[in-house]
Design an enzyme around this catalytic site. Structure first.
Site, PDB file in Angstrom:
ATOM      1  N   LYS A   1       0.845  -1.198   0.000  1.00  0.00           N
ATOM      2  CA  LYS A   1       0.000   0.000   0.000  1.00  0.00           C
ATOM      3  C   LYS A   1       0.876   1.242   0.000  1.00  0.00           C
ATOM      4  O   LYS A   1       2.020   1.210   0.441  1.00  0.00           O
ATOM      5  CB  LYS A   1      -0.851   0.027   1.279  1.00  0.00           C
ATOM      6  CG  LYS A   1      -1.962  -0.998   1.336  1.00  0.00           C
ATOM      7  CD  LYS A   1      -2.734  -0.856   2.643  1.00  0.00           C
ATOM      8  CE  LYS A   1      -3.806  -1.918   2.783  1.00  0.00           C
ATOM      9  NZ  LYS A   1      -4.881  -1.802   1.773  1.00  0.00           N
TER      10      LYS A   1
ATOM     11  N   ARG B   1      -9.954 -11.891   2.436  1.00  0.00           N
ATOM     12  CA  ARG B   1     -10.759 -13.000   1.891  1.00  0.00           C
ATOM     13  C   ARG B   1      -9.970 -14.306   1.931  1.00  0.00           C
ATOM     14  O   ARG B   1     -10.557 -15.381   1.986  1.00  0.00           O
ATOM     15  CB  ARG B   1     -11.228 -12.645   0.478  1.00  0.00           C
ATOM     16  CG  ARG B   1     -10.132 -12.431  -0.523  1.00  0.00           C
ATOM     17  CD  ARG B   1     -10.588 -11.634  -1.751  1.00  0.00           C
ATOM     18  NE  ARG B   1     -10.818 -10.226  -1.435  1.00  0.00           N
ATOM     19  CZ  ARG B   1     -11.281  -9.328  -2.297  1.00  0.00           C
ATOM     20  NH1 ARG B   1     -11.595  -9.692  -3.536  1.00  0.00           N
ATOM     21  NH2 ARG B   1     -11.446  -8.080  -1.922  1.00  0.00           N
TER      22      ARG B   1
HETATM   23  N1  BES Z   1      -7.835  -3.930   4.753  1.00  0.00           N
HETATM   24  C1  BES Z   1      -8.094  -3.544   3.417  1.00  0.00           C
HETATM   25  C2  BES Z   1      -9.450  -2.835   3.262  1.00  0.00           C
HETATM   26  C3  BES Z   1      -9.636  -1.542   4.003  1.00  0.00           C
HETATM   27  C4  BES Z   1      -9.508  -0.343   3.334  1.00  0.00           C
HETATM   28  C5  BES Z   1     -10.021  -1.524   5.323  1.00  0.00           C
HETATM   29  C6  BES Z   1      -9.711   0.843   4.002  1.00  0.00           C
HETATM   30  C7  BES Z   1     -10.228  -0.336   5.983  1.00  0.00           C
HETATM   31  C8  BES Z   1     -10.082   0.850   5.321  1.00  0.00           C
HETATM   32  C9  BES Z   1      -8.098  -4.768   2.506  1.00  0.00           C
HETATM   33  O1  BES Z   1      -7.251  -5.794   2.886  1.00  0.00           O
HETATM   34  C10 BES Z   1      -7.655  -4.324   1.157  1.00  0.00           C
HETATM   35  O2  BES Z   1      -6.521  -3.971   1.033  1.00  0.00           O
HETATM   36  N2  BES Z   1      -8.576  -4.371   0.193  1.00  0.00           N
HETATM   37  C11 BES Z   1      -8.293  -4.018  -1.149  1.00  0.00           C
HETATM   38  C12 BES Z   1      -8.827  -5.141  -2.017  1.00  0.00           C
HETATM   39  C13 BES Z   1      -8.301  -5.130  -3.438  1.00  0.00           C
HETATM   40  C14 BES Z   1      -6.812  -5.367  -3.463  1.00  0.00           C
HETATM   41  C15 BES Z   1      -9.025  -6.245  -4.212  1.00  0.00           C
HETATM   42  C16 BES Z   1      -9.012  -2.707  -1.462  1.00  0.00           C
HETATM   43  O3  BES Z   1     -10.105  -2.475  -0.954  1.00  0.00           O
HETATM   44  O4  BES Z   1      -8.453  -1.899  -2.178  1.00  0.00           O
HETATM   45 MN    MN Z   2      -5.288  -5.589   2.154  1.00  0.00          MN
END
Ligand code: BES
Ligand code: MN
Ligand code: ZN
Length: 505
Positions: free
Chosen positions: A283, A357
């Site tokens: 990230k 997931r």
């Molecule tokens: N933990 C994150 C989602 C999240 C985002 C939680 C903001 C709280 C606040 C999750 O693991 C993630 O990174 N999701 C990605 C999924 C994508 C890579 C398919 C997302 O939402 O961008």
């Molecule tokens: Mn994530």
């Protein structure tokens, strides 16, 4: 040396971290302290006028007129009276409409927050017109609204003293609160503390230690913790893959509370990523700090079981925390890797940042194999997409079953943790098919929250009654509500507690 380090840590991190006023009930308001009163009609103070002296009533009326206080929901007015008794009075508008129980909890939340602004030893809270049940919810709200996480502020002076809610039978009210409401509020607070703690403090094993500590001495509880060896034997390649980039090994924690005879349990499974860097699909830094709360789902399911077990609810519950730290270490999994889940199905990793997931695919499979649940609910900070769809008003609710969806929504509404249903079309399953494996954990151009839900659903058997809560927009508050101050929300503990009781009525 080690001993010295431990002493050093103890002196910096006090054991009693978030001391607040203790919430209880009393038959009369303490006239020497502060009074916080619910007001539905600014023109007619009703029973409130009866406990204030004439002088204080006059001062309150003058302040109402001067400030144009109309008792709108959530509006507050603080009055300093010249009267000897009740010199400090805070009015909280509750509106004139019929009050639902959750509205009383919201009033309690505002009272709890206000009670932090006064130095008075005793704060009395008047909720005239509230039923006994409503007064219990005022108590829960008061504890929730007073929350803040201050343990790392070295110059913090904790608020102390009492918050007494006025009740005609304070003994019975306090006993009822000690039996249930206090456990619920404490569970929410425990979850908030877990969310707020940074990831240098909370990692999978430390999560387990703290969740265990909270259940020590509670009856009808059994705890089981799967370590890496156990998970290898069970073939849980998905959670192991997520954890392998960190020096801190993953865990699967299972807490069972048997308060309802031999019936099949309700299983709550939570995403417990103690920190989500994204892994090799790293990230960006902006906002990454908030990924210390990517374990909110796991904490919430543990909080729910704490609340239910400590209040001896007649239910059977299993809470499963799928715990891992998602780090880009040299052993980390890569995009393109293929892992095999406990179910036997394989997953091609498209993004190591779609890790929630993955850990849940093994958790929900384990839940079904082991417990054959009468209802399975997973809770996860799964996608940024859900926050873009629903903001911070609702968590996303997904289910194939209209009846389950309606029941979960109703539990949310009653408890104060609101959810809104989003689609879970079978066609979304096309989006998660991989060219070289059974599934892939990411797709482009698809509705993000729904494909996340569909992915978890791919590991849920057709016959398992199931709902998925995506709480990514709700775990951390940028804006306070009556019962959720800024920051960690403890979201979904109230809903899960309420739902379990509803389902077994
Ligand atoms: N933990 C994150 C989602 C999240 C985002 C939680 C903001 C709280 C606040 C999750 O693991 C993630 O990174 N999701 C990605 C999924 C994508 C890579 C398919 C997302 O939402 O961008
Ligand atoms: Mn994530
Ligand atoms: Zn995550």
């Amino acid at each position: 040396m080690r001993f010295a380090i431990i002493l050093f840590l103890i002196s910096f991190f006090p054991a009693v971290a978030n001391a607040e006023r203790s919430v209880s009930f009393a038959e009369a308001a303490d006239s020497g302290g502060a009074l916080i009163a619910a007001v539905s009609d600014a023109e007619n103070l009703g029973d409130l006028a009866g406990i204030l002296g004439d002088e204080a009533v006059e001062d309150v009326r003058r302040a109402i007129a001067a400030k144009g206080f109309a008792a709108d929901v959530g509006a507050t007015l603080s009055v300093v009276s010249g009267a000897e008794e009740f010199g400090e009075i805070h009015l909280v508008g509750i509106g004139a409409d019929d009050m639902r129980l959750r509205d009383w909890e919201n009033f309690g939340g505002r009272a709890g927050a206000l009670a932090k602004t006064t130095k008075a030893e005793i704060v009395s809270v008047a909720a005239f017109g509230a039923s006994n049940e409503a007064l219990q919810r005022v108590g829960v709200g008061a504890m929730l609204g007073a929350y803040s996480f201050d343990k790392y502020k070295s110059d913090h002076e904790p608020v102390t003293g009492a918050l007494n809610i006025i009740s005609t039978d304070s003994g019975a009210a306090t006993a009822a609160f000690d039996a249930r409401g206090r456990h619920l509020a404490n569970a929410v607070i425990w979850v908030r503390n877990m969310q707020s703690e940074p990831a240098n403090i909370i990692y999978p094993e430390e999560f387990v230690r703290r969740a265990r500590a909270e259940l020590r001495g509670v009856s009808n509880i059994s705890v089981q913790v799967l370590d890496v060896g156990d998970m290898e034997r069970l073939g849980m390649g998905a959670i192991l893959g997520v954890g392998q980039g960190s020096d801190r090994p993953p865990r699967m924690m299972i807490v069972r509370y048997q308060g309802g005879g031999d019936e099949a349990p309700i299983v709550y499974a939570g995403k417990g990523i103690t920190f989500d860097t994204g892994g090799i699909s790293l990230k960006r830094n902006a906002g990454m700090w908030a990924m210390k709360a990517d374990m909110t789902g796991a904490a919430a399911v543990m909080g729910a079981v704490q609340s239910l077990a400590k209040s001896h609810a007649p239910v059977n519950i299993v809470a499963i925390a799928a715990l891992a730290e998602n780090m880009p270490g040299s052993g980390a999994q890569r995009p393109g890797d293929v892992v095999k889940t406990m179910s036997g199905k394989t997953i091609e990793i498209m993004s190591t940042d779609a890790e929630g997931r993955l850990v849940l695919s093994d958790a929900v499979w384990y839940a079904q194999e082991r417990y054959n649940p009468r209802l399975l609910v997973d809770v996860a900070t799964l996608t940024g997409s859900v926050g873009r769809a629903l903001g911070d008003e609702y968590a996303g609710l997904f289910s194939w079953d209209d009846g389950i969806a309606a029941r979960v929504k109703a539990a949310g509404e009653a408890s104060g943790d609101d959810v809104w249903r989003l689609p879970l079309h079978k066609k979304y399953n096309e989006q998660i098919k991989s060219v070289i494996a059974d599934f892939k954990n990411g797709s482009t151009g698809a509705p993000g929250a729904s494909t996340g839900a569909a992915f978890i659903g791919a590991f849920v058997k057709e016959e398992t009654p199931w709902a998925h809560l995506d709480i990514a927009g709700m775990d951390w508050r940028e804006e306070a509500t009556a019962t959720m101050p800024l920051g960690a929300s403890g979201f979904s503990v109230r809903l899960l507690d309420h739902l379990a009781r509803d389902e077994t009525e």
